[in-house]
Design an enzyme around this catalytic site. Sequence first.
Site, mmCIF file in Angstrom:
data_model
loop_
_atom_site.group_PDB
_atom_site.id
_atom_site.type_symbol
_atom_site.label_atom_id
_atom_site.label_comp_id
_atom_site.label_asym_id
_atom_site.label_seq_id
_atom_site.Cartn_x
_atom_site.Cartn_y
_atom_site.Cartn_z
ATOM 1 N N GLU A 166 -7.422 -7.983 13.909
ATOM 2 C CA GLU A 166 -7.941 -8.236 12.559
ATOM 3 C C GLU A 166 -7.545 -9.650 12.139
ATOM 4 O OE1 GLU A 166 -7.527 -3.639 10.875
ATOM 5 O OE2 GLU A 166 -6.090 -5.154 10.228
ATOM 6 N N HIS A 219 -5.243 -10.000 8.870
ATOM 7 C CA HIS A 219 -4.012 -9.209 8.695
ATOM 8 C C HIS A 219 -2.795 -9.953 9.251
ATOM 9 C CE1 HIS A 219 -1.736 -5.389 8.416
ATOM 10 N NE2 HIS A 219 -1.126 -5.844 9.500
ATOM 11 N N ASP A 273 -3.394 -8.893 3.719
ATOM 12 C CA ASP A 273 -4.750 -9.099 4.215
ATOM 13 C C ASP A 273 -5.358 -10.166 3.332
ATOM 14 O OD1 ASP A 273 -4.360 -6.986 5.981
ATOM 15 O OD2 ASP A 273 -5.399 -5.532 4.726
ATOM 16 N N HIS A 278 2.088 -2.636 5.409
ATOM 17 C CA HIS A 278 1.638 -2.635 4.015
ATOM 18 C C HIS A 278 2.503 -1.676 3.188
ATOM 19 C CE1 HIS A 278 -1.947 -5.118 4.270
ATOM 20 N NE2 HIS A 278 -2.327 -4.473 5.359
ATOM 21 N N ARG A 299 0.857 -1.191 0.000
ATOM 22 C CA ARG A 299 0.000 0.000 0.000
ATOM 23 C C ARG A 299 0.888 1.234 0.000
ATOM 24 N NH1 ARG A 299 -3.131 -0.038 5.230
ATOM 25 N NH2 ARG A 299 -4.184 -1.756 4.186
#
Length: 189
Positions: free
Chosen positions: A170, A173, A113, A106, A72
């Site tokens: 999460e 993740h 994920d 990320h 990301r």
Amino acid sequence: MYNEKGNLVKLVEMDNEFIIYLKYATTDNFTGQKIYNSGECWIDKHTAEILIKAKNIFKTAGYRVKVWDAYRPISAQAKFWEIMPNHDFVAKPPDMRKIKKFRPTHMNGLCVDITLTDLDGNDIAMPSEFDDMTERASLNCIKTSEEGRKNATYLKEVMESVGFLAYDKEWWHFYDVSTEPTPFMDFQI
């Protein structure tokens, strides 16, 4: 030879058996906005290698791996923080002028994920939907289905067996903790 950007490679060039559905390349995410310019899945090369190991374990058990996010850009992380400044679910983007040490995130392609599907690509039960920013996203939440917790626990066990570390808030993740973290990037996907 693979397309490479620094430490990043396209996951499908290393192994094309993954289901790639980058949520942030669509409007089907917590922002309601398309954040990425494309649905190409870029990832740290070592992280891809251990994810492939996990995928092969899942495959022998009758599952496929669906990737919702990997690398990301820093600018995307900044946009997430602008929309939802919540430390439990959204990491505050770093001040790159002050950062001295990197960690798996990320933003350097060292996190993924993911979820599991059956061999036909149908999602299996998990504790919550992706980006559920409530207690239901945690494996420790007893308000979720037993089947969902069992599946997420299996996902965690396999991922941790190959070199990832699960994030307790999460279920989807995972951090690659088996390689030295690289600098964060803003390469646009």
